[in-house]
Motif scaffolding. Structure first.
Motif, PDB file in Angstrom:
ATOM      1  N   SER A  66     143.247  38.749 -44.661  1.00  0.00           N
ATOM      2  CA  SER A  66     141.920  38.248 -44.991  1.00  0.00           C
ATOM      3  C   SER A  66     140.882  39.320 -44.720  1.00  0.00           C
ATOM      4  O   SER A  66     141.068  40.204 -43.883  1.00  0.00           O
ATOM      5  N   VAL A  67     139.812  39.216 -45.455  1.00  0.00           N
ATOM      6  CA  VAL A  67     138.663  40.084 -45.269  1.00  0.00           C
ATOM      7  C   VAL A  67     137.493  39.179 -44.897  1.00  0.00           C
ATOM      8  O   VAL A  67     137.135  38.279 -45.650  1.00  0.00           O
ATOM      9  N   GLU A  68     136.985  39.390 -43.716  1.00  0.00           N
ATOM     10  CA  GLU A  68     135.845  38.609 -43.254  1.00  0.00           C
ATOM     11  C   GLU A  68     134.582  39.376 -43.619  1.00  0.00           C
ATOM     12  O   GLU A  68     134.355  40.481 -43.137  1.00  0.00           O
ATOM     13  N   ILE A  69     133.797  38.788 -44.505  1.00  0.00           N
ATOM     14  CA  ILE A  69     132.551  39.405 -44.949  1.00  0.00           C
ATOM     15  C   ILE A  69     131.445  38.794 -44.099  1.00  0.00           C
ATOM     16  O   ILE A  69     131.223  37.586 -44.127  1.00  0.00           O
ATOM     17  N   ILE A  70     130.763  39.647 -43.348  1.00  0.00           N
ATOM     18  CA  ILE A  70     129.776  39.186 -42.369  1.00  0.00           C
ATOM     19  C   ILE A  70     128.381  39.564 -42.853  1.00  0.00           C
ATOM     20  O   ILE A  70     128.071  40.737 -43.039  1.00  0.00           O
ATOM     21  N   PHE A  71     127.549  38.565 -43.036  1.00  0.00           N
ATOM     22  CA  PHE A  71     126.190  38.736 -43.533  1.00  0.00           C
ATOM     23  C   PHE A  71     125.210  38.606 -42.373  1.00  0.00           C
ATOM     24  O   PHE A  71     125.307  37.671 -41.577  1.00  0.00           O
ATOM     25  N   SER A  72     124.272  39.534 -42.287  1.00  0.00           N
ATOM     26  CA  SER A  72     123.304  39.548 -41.189  1.00  0.00           C
ATOM     27  C   SER A  72     121.890  39.489 -41.735  1.00  0.00           C
ATOM     28  O   SER A  72     121.513  40.252 -42.632  1.00  0.00           O
ATOM     29  N   GLY A  73     121.111  38.587 -41.157  1.00  0.00           N
ATOM     30  CA  GLY A  73     119.701  38.457 -41.515  1.00  0.00           C
ATOM     31  C   GLY A  73     118.864  38.400 -40.256  1.00  0.00           C
ATOM     32  O   GLY A  73     119.389  38.328 -39.137  1.00  0.00           O
ATOM     33  N   LEU A  74     117.576  38.422 -40.441  1.00  0.00           N
ATOM     34  CA  LEU A  74     116.672  38.377 -39.298  1.00  0.00           C
ATOM     35  C   LEU A  74     116.695  37.002 -38.641  1.00  0.00           C
ATOM     36  O   LEU A  74     116.790  35.981 -39.328  1.00  0.00           O
ATOM     37  N   PRO A  75     116.596  36.937 -37.324  1.00  0.00           N
ATOM     38  CA  PRO A  75     116.600  35.646 -36.627  1.00  0.00           C
ATOM     39  C   PRO A  75     115.257  34.939 -36.800  1.00  0.00           C
ATOM     40  O   PRO A  75     114.249  35.556 -37.127  1.00  0.00           O
TER      41      PRO A  75
END
Length: 135
Positions: A66-75
């Motif tokens: 599996s490939v875990e695609i991690i998305f990051s945004g501002l809190p």
């Protein structure tokens, strides 16, 4: 650890202009990359199963992972922007096919909380894509 073929294929898909128009990709594996953009994604590669095969249709290795695609945004800005980007990128990735027929994508999970709300310096969501690779 996923094979280099799998990693390279996914990385190539991640930098497709249709995907980068939605969300910027940063390869953060052992590169010291600490993106400062308000919205970006990276990936982690995991193997669930690996088997050396006998000569079967000319293929000698079967790998599932599996490939875990991690998305990051501002809190502190809610979850809508990050989840919308995550779902759109995952949909586009799932439309890809390996012309060599070595890599097959099976399914993408729904978005999952990765950072436990605002307990981190970024709000993160992950989508996992399952694959099978024959060498």
């Amino acid at each position: 650890m996923s094979s280099l073929y799998v990693r390279d294929k996914f990385r190539g898909w991640f930098i497709d202009p249709a995907i980068t128009a939605i969300c910027e990709y940063h390869d953060t594996i052992n590169l010291g990359d600490h993106p400062s953009t308000s919205l970006y994604f990276t990936a982690e590669f995991d193997v669930d199963y690996y088997e050396r095969l006998t000569i079967c249709n000319g293929r000698t290795v079967s790998e599932e992972g599996s490939v875990e695609i991690i998305f990051s945004g501002l809190p502190g800005r809610g979850d809508s922007t990050v989840i919308t980007a995550a779902e759109a990128v995952a949909d586009l990735v799932m439309q890809n096919a390996d012309p060599a027929g070595k890599l097959t994508l099976y399914q993408a999970s729904p978005p999952e909380e990765f950072s436990y709300g605002d307990a981190d310096d970024r709000y993160r969501v992950a989508i996992t894509i399952e694959y099978r690779y024959y060498k």
